[in-house]
Design an enzyme around this catalytic site. Structure first.
Site, PDB file in Angstrom:
ATOM      1  N   GLY A 112       0.813  -1.211   0.000  1.00 46.43           N
ATOM      2  CA  GLY A 112       0.000   0.000   0.000  1.00 46.43           C
ATOM      3  C   GLY A 112       0.847   1.261   0.000  1.00 46.43           C
ATOM      4  N   GLU A 129      -7.442  -0.622   0.445  1.00 47.00           N
ATOM      5  CA  GLU A 129      -8.096  -1.567   1.356  1.00 47.00           C
ATOM      6  C   GLU A 129      -7.000  -2.479   1.891  1.00 47.00           C
ATOM      7  OE1 GLU A 129     -10.935  -1.197   2.384  1.00 47.00           O
ATOM      8  OE2 GLU A 129     -11.872   0.100   0.890  1.00 47.00           O
ATOM      9  N   CYS A 164      -8.896 -10.325   5.347  1.00 48.87           N
ATOM     10  CA  CYS A 164      -8.435  -9.070   5.944  1.00 48.87           C
ATOM     11  C   CYS A 164      -9.249  -8.660   7.168  1.00 48.87           C
ATOM     12  CB  CYS A 164      -8.458  -7.947   4.912  1.00 48.87           C
ATOM     13  SG  CYS A 164     -10.074  -7.676   4.145  1.00 48.87           S
TER      14      CYS A 164
END
Length: 394
Positions: A112, A129, A164
């Site tokens: 990310g 996300e 997740c």
């Protein structure tokens, strides 16, 4: 997609206004391997519904699915609107060098940061996300059997922890821990049998790299003697049994990173209210869960714990409701989608104000006399009586 009418103020009277949703342009979706169809197609639906074109980069960690997505999207969708680019790090790096109108990424915090750094070069907005260590707080005086089943459902029935929003660790009181562990073990045996590695309902670990990573967490000398259930492994078939650990140290490897697998540490506190400070000492998680019948504790938990989303007396199911936004906060991500939130995520909300040539107030223009200033102040205050007084010269 219909423009949304909104109220105007006395400052712009007479006027009308609306918010027009327009597509951002070309979207890149970088999806992940654990739910490779859902996490590829779900954002694509939102992007094309908002009028954008999309390039999908599926995860190379699930190569068979990546290949199938490429084949089926090319066969059934308009290739001028949606394209698939397969590959690994070099291909993703090359894609990130291009200018996009928005980037949507699902995956790890580490990657990310790379996505965000690449996007910053072009001032490209992103939706990230990510994940984090999702806590489960378990109070006493609950329906323990139901709670145990729902924790198991969110952890081991959800891709064997490779999710997740799966519970990453549990917090309960020292006095209640043994009862919770007994309930979890009892329900686990009902679901997966006494030899869980032979169960057809237990997901495999995605590949040998992740299997080795999870083994390293288990073999850490700080936690190897903390296993109270499970721990069995089958490297050939990439399976690890549901594993429960009790009172693992805060500085152990298993508590330093997102587990993303079938290992569940339990941390004990003296009183359940202490769990909130334990959670808040860490980065903000993607999801947080609480099992309790105490309304006061529930309200304190919701008000004091910052997380991407929450479920009370449940795990993971908040993600399935399209009326709720799904997204992270802090290190667990930015931006949200699902349902109409997906449409909004890939739209620009353009403000449009309409006025006729009538009603042009002289007070708007110089020279600014005391009388004009009184009228302008009244208009800005929205005080109708003051506006009338200013107009008639009182």
């Amino acid at each position: 997609m219909t423009p949304e009418k909104v109220k105007t103020s006395s400052t712009t009277f007479p006027s009308s206004a609306e918010i027009v949703s327009e597509p951002l342009g070309v979207i890149m979706v970088i999806s992940t391997w654990n739910y490779p169809f859902l996490l590829s197609l779900d954002p694509i639906v939102g992007a094309i519904s908002a009028g954008n074109t999309v390039v999908l980069k599926p995860s190379e960690i699930a190569p068979a699915t990546s290949s199938m997505l490429s084949k089926l999207i090319h066969e059934y969708m308009d290739s001028s609107a949606v394209k698939v680019v397969e590959g690994a790090v070099p291909e993703t790096t090359a894609l990130l060098e291009q200018k996009w109108d928005k980037i949507f990424y699902t995956g790890s915090c580490k990657v990310g940061r790379i996505i965000l750094a690449a996007a910053a070069k072009h001032l490209t907005p992103v939706i990230l996300e990510l994940g984090g260590k999702c806590p489960v707080v378990v109070d006493k005086n609950i329906n323990l059997e139901v709670a145990a089943r729902r924790i198991i459902s969110g952890k081991w029935c959800s891709n064997n922890g490779q999710t997740c929003v799966a519970p990453d660790y549990v917090i309960t009181t020292k006095a209640f821990a043994s009862k919770l562990i007994d309930a979890l073990i009892s329900e686990l045996e009902k679901f997966f049998g006494k030899e869980p590695l032979k169960s057809q309902d237990l997901s495999r670990i995605v590949n040998s790299n992740h299997f080795n990573r999870l083994e390293k967490l288990l073999d850490d000398e700080k936690v190897s003697d903390k296993i109270v259930h499970g721990g069995q492994r089958d490297e050939t078939n990439l399976k690890i049994a549901p594993t429960i650990l009790l009172d693992v140290p805060e500085d152990s490897l298993i508590m330093k990173e997102e587990i993303f697998g079938p290992l569940l540490p339990i941390i004990t506190v003296n009183k359940i209210e202490d769990s909130i400070s334990v959670i808040n000492a860490r980065e903000k998680p993607l999801a947080a869960y609480l099992f309790t019948d105490e309304k006061k504790l529930e309200e304190e938990f919701i008000g004091s714990v910052s997380a991407g989303g929450m479920s009370i007396n449940e795990t993971t199911l908040h993600v399935t409701d399209s009326s709720l936004p799904f997204g992270g906060v802090g290190e667990s991500g930015m931006g949200s989608y699902h349902g109409k939130f997906s449409f909004d995520a890939f739209s620009h909300k353009k403000a449009v104000l309409r006025r006729s040539f009538a009603g042009d107030a002289a007070a708007r223009y110089p020279p600014y006399t005391p009388e004009k200033l009184r009228l302008i102040k009244a208009l800005l205050d929205g005080n109708i009586l003051a506006i009338v007084r200013a107009l008639v010269g009182w």
